[in-house]
Structures are given as structure tokens and as C-alpha cells.
Design a protein around this motif. Structure first.
Motif, PDB file in Angstrom:
ATOM      1  N   LEU A   1       4.558  -1.003   2.481  1.00 11.50           N
ATOM      2  CA  LEU A   1       4.720   0.076   3.457  1.00 11.50           C
ATOM      3  C   LEU A   1       3.593   0.066   4.490  1.00 11.50           C
ATOM      4  O   LEU A   1       3.826   0.257   5.680  1.00 11.50           O
ATOM      5  CB  LEU A   1       4.755   1.427   2.741  1.00 11.50           C
ATOM      6  N   MET A   2       2.354  -0.158   4.016  1.00 12.03           N
ATOM      7  CA  MET A   2       1.221  -0.166   4.952  1.00 12.03           C
ATOM      8  C   MET A   2       1.334  -1.311   5.956  1.00 12.03           C
ATOM      9  O   MET A   2       0.846  -1.208   7.064  1.00 12.03           O
ATOM     10  CB  MET A   2      -0.100  -0.263   4.181  1.00 12.03           C
ATOM     11  N   ASP A   3       1.982  -2.416   5.529  1.00 13.07           N
ATOM     12  CA  ASP A   3       2.138  -3.575   6.416  1.00 13.07           C
ATOM     13  C   ASP A   3       3.381  -3.474   7.298  1.00 13.07           C
ATOM     14  O   ASP A   3       3.625  -4.342   8.130  1.00 13.07           O
ATOM     15  CB  ASP A   3       2.231  -4.871   5.593  1.00 13.07           C
TER      16      ASP A   3
ATOM     17  N   LYS B   1      -1.584   9.401  16.410  1.00 10.71           N
ATOM     18  CA  LYS B   1      -0.872   8.414  15.609  1.00 10.71           C
ATOM     19  C   LYS B   1      -1.709   7.163  15.307  1.00 10.71           C
ATOM     20  O   LYS B   1      -1.647   6.635  14.197  1.00 10.71           O
ATOM     21  CB  LYS B   1       0.393   8.006  16.379  1.00 10.71           C
ATOM     22  N   PHE B   2      -2.481   6.724  16.296  1.00  9.38           N
ATOM     23  CA  PHE B   2      -3.117   5.413  16.143  1.00  9.38           C
ATOM     24  C   PHE B   2      -4.620   5.431  15.897  1.00  9.38           C
ATOM     25  O   PHE B   2      -5.207   4.409  15.598  1.00  9.38           O
ATOM     26  CB  PHE B   2      -2.849   4.547  17.387  1.00  9.38           C
TER      27      PHE B   2
ATOM     28  N   ASN C   1      -7.232   3.841   6.536  1.00  5.13           N
ATOM     29  CA  ASN C   1      -8.380   3.824   5.625  1.00  5.13           C
ATOM     30  C   ASN C   1      -8.575   2.485   4.934  1.00  5.13           C
ATOM     31  O   ASN C   1      -9.697   2.094   4.656  1.00  5.13           O
ATOM     32  CB  ASN C   1      -8.228   4.911   4.549  1.00  5.13           C
ATOM     33  N   GLU C   2      -7.479   1.804   4.644  1.00  6.36           N
ATOM     34  CA  GLU C   2      -7.598   0.607   3.803  1.00  6.36           C
ATOM     35  C   GLU C   2      -7.457  -0.711   4.552  1.00  6.36           C
ATOM     36  O   GLU C   2      -7.764  -1.761   4.023  1.00  6.36           O
ATOM     37  CB  GLU C   2      -6.557   0.666   2.682  1.00  6.36           C
ATOM     38  N   LYS C   3      -6.977  -0.631   5.790  1.00  5.04           N
ATOM     39  CA  LYS C   3      -6.785  -1.881   6.532  1.00  5.04           C
ATOM     40  C   LYS C   3      -7.407  -1.747   7.920  1.00  5.04           C
ATOM     41  O   LYS C   3      -7.677  -0.651   8.380  1.00  5.04           O
ATOM     42  CB  LYS C   3      -5.286  -2.186   6.678  1.00  5.04           C
ATOM     43  N   ASP C   4      -7.576  -2.882   8.555  1.00  6.93           N
ATOM     44  CA  ASP C   4      -8.186  -2.856   9.879  1.00  6.93           C
ATOM     45  C   ASP C   4      -7.099  -2.623  10.933  1.00  6.93           C
ATOM     46  O   ASP C   4      -6.707  -3.530  11.652  1.00  6.93           O
ATOM     47  CB  ASP C   4      -8.912  -4.180  10.118  1.00  6.93           C
TER      48      ASP C   4
END
Ligand code: SF4
Ligand code: SF4
Length: 134
Positions: free
Chosen positions: A63-65, A131-132, A101-104
Motif C-alpha cells: 500500500l505504501m508503494d 497531502k504531500f 514516516n517510513e519511506k523517502d
């Protein structure tokens, strides 16, 4: 290829996302009414009901990707059509927060050029940052 964590990790991931988003994805019926009404479903790599399904399965990395969480326009059409009142805009919001929080991913306020800030309406900029921004 989908990376599949261990069942216990996936259960924890689902619970964490439910807590963060306030959306009980476990009650989703997979009826697809959200996807059939979403104005951006065709542009998404995962459609709204697939987003909820991945959340049910605890596949949070997937989902994060995904691009879908950034495409969601927070229009609430899915929420208004859902028989169990799942709000996918809030779910996407929570997944974006995890991705921030977890990815760049995301932008800093100074990443937006001054010409854009001068030219674009304030509401658009607030929406962009909401949003970003990290
Ligand atoms: S409309 Fe609601 S119950 Fe149906 S698939 Fe979408 S989120 Fe699940
Ligand atoms: S809130 Fe997002 S997922 Fe739901 S209908 Fe609107 S664009 Fe689609």
C-alpha cells in the motif's frame, strides 16, 4: 512481486492501520461499490476495494508503494456508497502518513518553486502541502 510478511506481522499491521485511520477494514464486504463510483479508479494501480483488501491482509508495504494513495482526491464518493461506511480517503491519508514516516517520499515546503507559490491559488497550495508534505 508482492512481499508477504508473516501472518502475525500482517495482523499487527492491519490493527495499526485501523487505529491510525479510524476505519475498520475488517468489515469490508468486497462488494466493489467504492470502486464503481470512484472518479479516479481507472488511473489507480490498486482500485479502492483492492486498497481495502490489501489493508485487510496487512500488506502495508504494498500500500505504501502504491500510486493509488496519492491519486485519491478525498472526494468521499466511496464513503457515501459503502454499505459499511468505510472511508477510503481517511484510509489513504493514514497510509500516506506511514509512507511519509517510513519511506523517502513527499516534499518539503521549500521544494515548491517561488513562482509556483506566487501563481497558484492558496487553496491549491494548502491542499498540496496537506497531502504531500512530510
Ligand atoms: S464499498 Fe465498502 S464494503 Fe464495498 S468493497 Fe468498498 S469498502 Fe468494501
Ligand atoms: S475518496 Fe478517493 S478512493 Fe474514494 S472515491 Fe474519492 S478518489 Fe476514489
Amino acid at each position: 512481486m508482492i512481499r508477504i510478511p508473516k501472518p502475525e506481522q500482517r495482523r499487527e499491521a492491519t490493527e495499526h492501520l485501523i487505529e491510525l485511520s479510524g476505519q475498520n477494514v475488517k468489515v469490508c464486504l468486497q462488494c466493489g461499490k467504492c470502486t464503481s463510483g470512484c472518479p479516479f479508479a481507472e488511473d489507480m494501480d490498486y482500485t479502492p476495494h483492492q486498497i481495502v483488501h490489501l489493508a485487510q491482509l496487512g500488506l502495508i508495504e504494498e500500500l505504501m508503494d502504491s500510486e493509488a494513495i496519492w491519486i485519491c482526491a478525498t472526494c468521499f464518493t466511496c464513503h457515501s456508497r459503502c454499505p459499511v461506511a468505510i472511508d477510503i480517503a481517511s484510509l489513504s491519508d493514514a497510509i500516506r502518513l506511514l509512507a511519509h514516516n517510513e519511506k523517502d517520499v513527499g516534499i518539503e515546503p521549500y521544494d515548491v518553486p517561488a513562482e509556483v507559490i506566487k501563481k497558484e491559488p492558496q487553496q491549491a497550495l494548502v491542499s498540496l502541502y496537506r497531502k504531500f508534505s512530510r
